[in-house]
Design a protein around this motif. Structure first.
Motif, PDB file in Angstrom:
ATOM      1  N   GLU A   5      54.371  48.198  30.230  1.00 54.20           N
ATOM      2  CA  GLU A   5      52.996  48.625  30.505  1.00 54.20           C
ATOM      3  C   GLU A   5      52.221  47.594  31.306  1.00 54.20           C
ATOM      4  O   GLU A   5      51.468  47.936  32.208  1.00 54.20           O
ATOM      5  CB  GLU A   5      52.270  48.952  29.198  1.00 54.20           C
ATOM      6  N   GLU A  61      53.526  47.871  34.872  1.00 58.89           N
ATOM      7  CA  GLU A  61      53.079  49.101  35.537  1.00 58.89           C
ATOM      8  C   GLU A  61      51.620  48.974  35.950  1.00 58.89           C
ATOM      9  O   GLU A  61      51.237  49.383  37.051  1.00 58.89           O
ATOM     10  CB  GLU A  61      53.251  50.314  34.603  1.00 58.89           C
ATOM     11  N   ALA A  62      50.806  48.413  35.059  1.00 57.48           N
ATOM     12  CA  ALA A  62      49.386  48.242  35.387  1.00 57.48           C
ATOM     13  C   ALA A  62      49.238  47.276  36.553  1.00 57.48           C
ATOM     14  O   ALA A  62      48.432  47.500  37.463  1.00 57.48           O
ATOM     15  CB  ALA A  62      48.615  47.733  34.171  1.00 57.48           C
ATOM     16  N   LEU A 101      49.997  48.996  39.767  1.00 56.44           N
ATOM     17  CA  LEU A 101      48.875  49.862  40.147  1.00 56.44           C
ATOM     18  C   LEU A 101      47.734  49.032  40.751  1.00 56.44           C
ATOM     19  O   LEU A 101      47.095  49.439  41.726  1.00 56.44           O
ATOM     20  CB  LEU A 101      48.401  50.600  38.889  1.00 56.44           C
ATOM     21  N   ILE A 102      47.484  47.868  40.174  1.00 50.02           N
ATOM     22  CA  ILE A 102      46.411  47.011  40.695  1.00 50.02           C
ATOM     23  C   ILE A 102      46.761  46.537  42.110  1.00 50.02           C
ATOM     24  O   ILE A 102      45.909  46.513  42.995  1.00 50.02           O
ATOM     25  CB  ILE A 102      46.169  45.796  39.754  1.00 50.02           C
ATOM     26  N   ASP A 109      45.778  49.026  44.515  1.00 51.62           N
ATOM     27  CA  ASP A 109      44.416  49.538  44.333  1.00 51.62           C
ATOM     28  C   ASP A 109      43.692  49.645  45.678  1.00 51.62           C
ATOM     29  O   ASP A 109      43.667  48.682  46.450  1.00 51.62           O
ATOM     30  CB  ASP A 109      43.643  48.583  43.419  1.00 51.62           C
ATOM     31  N   PRO A 110      43.086  50.831  45.950  1.00 54.06           N
ATOM     32  CA  PRO A 110      42.359  50.961  47.221  1.00 54.06           C
ATOM     33  C   PRO A 110      41.199  49.961  47.326  1.00 54.06           C
ATOM     34  O   PRO A 110      40.888  49.493  48.427  1.00 54.06           O
ATOM     35  CB  PRO A 110      41.860  52.404  47.205  1.00 54.06           C
ATOM     36  N   GLY A 111      40.575  49.626  46.199  1.00 52.94           N
ATOM     37  CA  GLY A 111      39.465  48.660  46.239  1.00 52.94           C
ATOM     38  C   GLY A 111      39.946  47.291  46.697  1.00 52.94           C
ATOM     39  O   GLY A 111      39.270  46.587  47.448  1.00 52.94           O
ATOM     40  N   HIS A 133      38.043  39.967  42.616  1.00 48.96           N
ATOM     41  CA  HIS A 133      38.250  40.922  41.520  1.00 48.96           C
ATOM     42  C   HIS A 133      38.507  40.221  40.197  1.00 48.96           C
ATOM     43  O   HIS A 133      38.160  40.712  39.127  1.00 48.96           O
ATOM     44  CB  HIS A 133      39.388  41.881  41.871  1.00 48.96           C
ATOM     45  N   ALA A 182      35.238  39.490  38.787  1.00 49.33           N
ATOM     46  CA  ALA A 182      34.596  40.714  38.300  1.00 49.33           C
ATOM     47  C   ALA A 182      35.114  41.067  36.901  1.00 49.33           C
ATOM     48  O   ALA A 182      34.351  41.457  36.022  1.00 49.33           O
ATOM     49  CB  ALA A 182      34.856  41.867  39.268  1.00 49.33           C
ATOM     50  N   LEU A 183      36.425  40.890  36.689  1.00 50.93           N
ATOM     51  CA  LEU A 183      36.985  41.206  35.363  1.00 50.93           C
ATOM     52  C   LEU A 183      36.543  40.166  34.336  1.00 50.93           C
ATOM     53  O   LEU A 183      36.226  40.505  33.195  1.00 50.93           O
ATOM     54  CB  LEU A 183      38.513  41.274  35.428  1.00 50.93           C
ATOM     55  N   VAL A 229      33.220  40.879  32.805  1.00 46.76           N
ATOM     56  CA  VAL A 229      33.138  41.911  31.772  1.00 46.76           C
ATOM     57  C   VAL A 229      33.330  41.277  30.386  1.00 46.76           C
ATOM     58  O   VAL A 229      32.755  41.715  29.403  1.00 46.76           O
ATOM     59  CB  VAL A 229      34.199  43.012  32.004  1.00 46.76           C
ATOM     60  N   TYR A 271      38.317  41.686  26.034  1.00 49.51           N
ATOM     61  CA  TYR A 271      39.686  42.090  26.301  1.00 49.51           C
ATOM     62  C   TYR A 271      39.961  42.219  27.797  1.00 49.51           C
ATOM     63  O   TYR A 271      41.016  41.862  28.289  1.00 49.51           O
ATOM     64  CB  TYR A 271      39.879  43.444  25.609  1.00 49.51           C
ATOM     65  N   ILE A 272      38.968  42.762  28.528  1.00 47.99           N
ATOM     66  CA  ILE A 272      39.139  42.964  29.967  1.00 47.99           C
ATOM     67  C   ILE A 272      39.345  41.627  30.676  1.00 47.99           C
ATOM     68  O   ILE A 272      40.124  41.525  31.620  1.00 47.99           O
ATOM     69  CB  ILE A 272      37.898  43.678  30.555  1.00 47.99           C
ATOM     70  N   LEU A 310      45.473  39.196  38.036  1.00 47.13           N
ATOM     71  CA  LEU A 310      45.114  39.068  39.451  1.00 47.13           C
ATOM     72  C   LEU A 310      45.743  37.820  40.056  1.00 47.13           C
ATOM     73  O   LEU A 310      46.111  37.811  41.230  1.00 47.13           O
ATOM     74  CB  LEU A 310      43.584  39.016  39.603  1.00 47.13           C
TER      75      LEU A 310
END
Lengths: 89, 564
Positions: free
Chosen positions: B85, B88-89, B92-93, B96-98, B124, B127-128, B131, B134-135, B142
């Motif tokens: 997991e 996979e995440a 995906l990051i 990421d289009p951003g 980014h 930014a995390l 937050v 956990y984030i 990154l």
């Protein structure tokens, strides 16, 4: 612009697995969908980084919006996802 | 010590060097070194001329695509669902289009592909981190993604765990969570890192997997791919120039040892029958699914329920979570630790102000001073779960410092019908007053990780100070001895629930000091049981005396190794 407001049902909130499932589903939609928390700035729903940075936890109310053809179908599909516990799947 | 450097395809014993570090996960192993490629170095920034920016953008986009694909391929190979997991995440990051939009903007402004990626990942990451909770832990992802993509953009090999196609001893500067997630247990024989300490991520993972590990071994920087080494995870030694025959013998011995330990069972006791409870450290009911036998739970960390929350979990939710653990107990004892939070372990709903020195600030029981009510609800929930499950939990508070704090906590717990109330001893002030604490409380549990950080004034995460955090430091053992002696005088239990309890040799020392229970993560239990079974109580006491008299941890270890 069509909108849907929904409460995050996933136990761990909108990150980890649920965030991945949600952003992948958003990327599959034919219309760009945005997501925001409260009156916050809407961010693209297909960006996992932007979705993670929302910090939406279990019970947070989020609003989806989209414009253009297929907007309602896209919003319904994504709102339905968020209202389920994606950790339990 | 010899200075001969052995390199290349060495298969015969030459002159051997012994590199010293900190043994953090017991066991022996031998095999060829395989080094992990470090993060790529960014070249000096340069401005890309406008005509070349389209090509630079293609390079950057290709690097992100390759990174995403590589992470996805690693995810497909990952053995454990949790590792899969994470990867996979990360994949995906990377896609990421951003992220790619920002990289595109940066290249458009004249940055090179590598710098554009580095800057976008840094943005980014912040930014995390902002937050929190956990984030914020995803921020390290990154870094991993950025390092991979930068390497791809520069045409360098991707950093990460190597795959030489044969079993190897993994040598690295340090390991990130993503690196450790991809470790193949069939291929990795042992871990050796230049940095890290006894409570670092590498150490915890190695113990969880039962992999021998040596951390804080700066000389490991000189080890080269293919060198044959022997790793001793108890003594914290890495020996070079090991011959094939000897390596095979070490591997056979280690396999035999593992097999013997897996078969062990039963309650903890010394060779002459002195009982020592062997207990588990757990975070939730899920940790009770392992196959190792224990006599109960010595440390139930309750933080998991509170992580990643904007609001405190309600009473009913807490009752259900505690009940799940109580009903799944492997033995008759469970020690619940009330919430151990603070600005070093931030929990968003507590909204604690930032502190300059969080380890010395509002944490553990001290949170009750500024956020009263959280502890009351938690104690209500523990008491309710105890009633409904018919289990009688012991309950302790973290970071107790004074007798007054202990008294106040005991009053709160007893008012709810909790009969066995204790304190974690993590602060030297508490250890020095153990007698008085035990006049108010029913038991003590020593958290060696924090007690060593506070005794030696060395940050737990500080890689350069790992030697000061060594649980064999005689000053730390002296404080543990104070607590254990106070327990013996009062006839009350004094346990150890830090990582020190899982060190088989140190476990014998702790028992010799008078400690009555040892609590650790499940894989540590068989080796500790075995170590205690091989010594009489008097031998443990003798070991404790020599460890207390040693001038440094290495001497203490060697004196004990000799007697076994």
């Amino acid at each position: 612009m069509p909108e849907r407001t929904v409460v995050i049902a996933s136990r761990t909130g909108l990150h980890a697995r649920p965030a991945k499932i949600f952003t992948e589903a958003a990327a599959r939609q034919t219309t760009p969908v945005r997501i925001r928390v409260g009156d916050g700035k809407p961010v693209p729903a297909n960006s996992i980084l932007a979705v993670l940075a929302l910090g939406a936890t279990h019970g947070t109310q989020v609003t989806l919006d989209a414009d253009g053809p297929g907007a309602d179908a896209a919003l319904d599909a994504l709102a339905e996802l968020l209202s389920r516990d994606l950790d339990a799947d | 010590m010899h200075e001969t450097t052995v390199t290349g395809e060495n298969t015969s014993p030459g002159e051997s060097r012994t590199l010293r570090g900190l043994g953090v996960s017991p066991g022996g192993a031998a095999g060829p070194v395989c080094r992990m490629a470090g993060p790529p170095r960014l070249p000096d920034p340069a401005t890309v001329p406008p005509d070349d920016r389209a090509a630079e953008l293609r390079t950057a986009e290709r690097a992100l695509r390759e990174t995403s694909a590589a992470l996805s391929a690693l995810a497909a190979k990952a053995a454990e669902p949790s590792a899969r997991e994470i990867l996979e995440a990360q994949s995906l990051i990377a896609a990421d289009p951003g992220l790619s939009d920002m990289v595109g903007d940066n290249v458009g402004a004249g940055m090179t592909a590598a710098h554009a990626i580095a800057a976008a990942c840094a943005h980014h990451r912040e930014a995390l981190l902002a937050v929190g909770g956990y984030i914020a832990e995803r921020a390290a992802d990154l870094d991993d993604i950025g390092n991979r993509a930068i390497a791809a953009a520069l045409g360098l090999p991707m950093p990460g765990v190597p795959d030489p196609g044969h079993p190897f001893v993994l040598v690295a500067e340090d390991l990130s969570p993503a690196d450790t997630a991809t470790l193949d247990p069939a291929m990795v024989l042992a871990l050796v890192t230049e940095k890290g300490g006894p409570t670092s991520h590498t150490a915890i993972l190695a113990r969880a997997r039962g992999l021998p590990a040596v951390v804080a071994c700066p000389d490991a920087a000189a080890l080269e791919d293919g060198e044959m080494v022997a790793v001793d995870g108890v003594l914290g030694e890495v020996r070079t120039a090991v011959g094939e025959d000897e390596a095979a013998a070490i591997r056979r011995r280690a396999a035999g040892e593992r097999e013997r330990l897996q078969a062990s069972g039963g309650p903890g006791r010394t060779a002459d029958g002195h009982p020592v409870k062997l207990l588990l450290n757990i975070g939730s009911a899920a940790d009770l699914e392992s196959g190792f036998s224990a006599e109960g739970v010595g440390l139930f960390r309750t933080e998991f329920l509170f992580l990643d929350r904007r609001e405190a979990p309600g009473l009913d939710e807490q009752v259900a979570a505690y009940e799940a653990v109580f009903r799944a107990l492997p033995g008759d004892r469970v020690i619940v630790r009330t919430l151990d939070a603070g600005t070093d372990k931030p929990l968003p709903f507590l909204t604690l102000p930032d502190e300059i020195n969080p380890a010395l600030g509002i944490r553990g029981l001290r949170v009750d001073r500024v956020r009263p009510g959280v502890l009351d609800t938690q104690l209500d929930a523990i008491a309710a779960a105890a009633r409904s499950s018919g289990v009688r939990p012991w309950v302790m508070a973290p970071m107790v410092t004074t007798v007054a704090e202990a008294t106040a906590f005991a009053r709160m717990a007893r008012a709810r019908g909790i009969t066995d109330v204790g304190a974690m001893v993590e602060v030297p002030a508490a250890a020095l007053r153990a007698d008085r604490l035990l006049a108010e409380l029913d038991f003590l549990s020593i958290g060696t990780n924090d007690l060593s950080q506070y005794t030696c004034a060395a940050d737990r995460q500080h890689g350069e100070l790992a030697d000061l955090l060594d649980p064999w430091q005689p000053a730390l053992l002296r404080l543990i001895a104070e607590c254990a002696a106070a327990g013996e005088r009062a006839g009350k239990p004094v346990g150890v629930c830090g990582e020190a309890a899982a060190d088989p040799l140190l476990a014998a020392v702790l028992v010799g000091l008078g400690v009555t229970s040892l609590s650790m993560s499940a894989p540590g239990i068989p080796a500790v049981r075995e170590s205690l079974a091989g010594r009489t109580l008097e031998e443990c006491r003798e070991a404790a005396r020599s460890a207390l008299e040693a001038d440094d941890p290495a001497e203490a270890r060697r004196s004990l190794r000799g007697d076994h």
